[in-house]
Design a protein around this motif. Sequence first.
Motif, PDB file in Angstrom:
ATOM      1  N   UNK A 197     -14.703 -31.627 -13.213  1.00 54.79           N
ATOM      2  CA  UNK A 197     -13.504 -32.442 -12.976  1.00 54.79           C
ATOM      3  C   UNK A 197     -13.141 -33.312 -14.176  1.00 54.79           C
ATOM      4  N   UNK A 198     -14.060 -33.427 -15.118  1.00 57.87           N
ATOM      5  CA  UNK A 198     -13.792 -34.272 -16.276  1.00 57.87           C
ATOM      6  C   UNK A 198     -13.877 -35.756 -15.963  1.00 57.87           C
ATOM      7  N   UNK A 199     -14.770 -36.104 -15.040  1.00 57.08           N
ATOM      8  CA  UNK A 199     -14.990 -37.505 -14.689  1.00 57.08           C
ATOM      9  C   UNK A 199     -16.501 -37.778 -14.762  1.00 57.08           C
ATOM     10  N   UNK A 200     -16.887 -39.018 -14.619  1.00 56.59           N
ATOM     11  CA  UNK A 200     -18.312 -39.338 -14.727  1.00 56.59           C
ATOM     12  C   UNK A 200     -19.037 -39.042 -13.417  1.00 56.59           C
ATOM     13  N   UNK A 201     -20.319 -38.717 -13.550  1.00 53.01           N
ATOM     14  CA  UNK A 201     -21.146 -38.495 -12.369  1.00 53.01           C
ATOM     15  C   UNK A 201     -21.250 -39.774 -11.543  1.00 53.01           C
ATOM     16  N   UNK A 202     -21.224 -40.906 -12.212  1.00 53.02           N
ATOM     17  CA  UNK A 202     -21.262 -42.194 -11.519  1.00 53.02           C
ATOM     18  C   UNK A 202     -20.033 -42.350 -10.620  1.00 53.02           C
ATOM     19  N   UNK A 203     -18.885 -41.920 -11.113  1.00 50.41           N
ATOM     20  CA  UNK A 203     -17.656 -41.996 -10.315  1.00 50.41           C
ATOM     21  C   UNK A 203     -17.778 -41.123  -9.073  1.00 50.41           C
ATOM     22  N   UNK A 204     -18.278 -39.907  -9.255  1.00 48.57           N
ATOM     23  CA  UNK A 204     -18.461 -39.002  -8.111  1.00 48.57           C
ATOM     24  C   UNK A 204     -19.407 -39.635  -7.101  1.00 48.57           C
ATOM     25  N   UNK A 205     -20.497 -40.200  -7.585  1.00 49.21           N
ATOM     26  CA  UNK A 205     -21.479 -40.839  -6.710  1.00 49.21           C
ATOM     27  C   UNK A 205     -20.871 -42.004  -5.941  1.00 49.21           C
TER      28      UNK A 205
END
Length: 92
Positions: free
Chosen positions: A10-18
Amino acid sequence: MSQETLAEKAGISANTVSRIEGRQMSMTIGIFIKLVHALDTDANGLLGIVPAGETERKYRDVLYRISHLKTYEQKIVLRTAEVLADELRRNR
């Protein structure tokens, strides 16, 4: 799919997904669109909205595929579905 893999796609941070998954933050429409593309789905799919008739179509498709299995394979599918349904009912 792991959070890291989804984030990368998605081109976003894993922290954001979490944080989104943990309901610690809401996603922007931009992130939502990126997730739709990364998951190769549509907005309705990601929101859990099933278009009218879609569930019935899926049932028919699965039943058609099962009907073309060998008899012993059909029995395996039926028993698996019965066990799964029973477990889901018990764990409500």
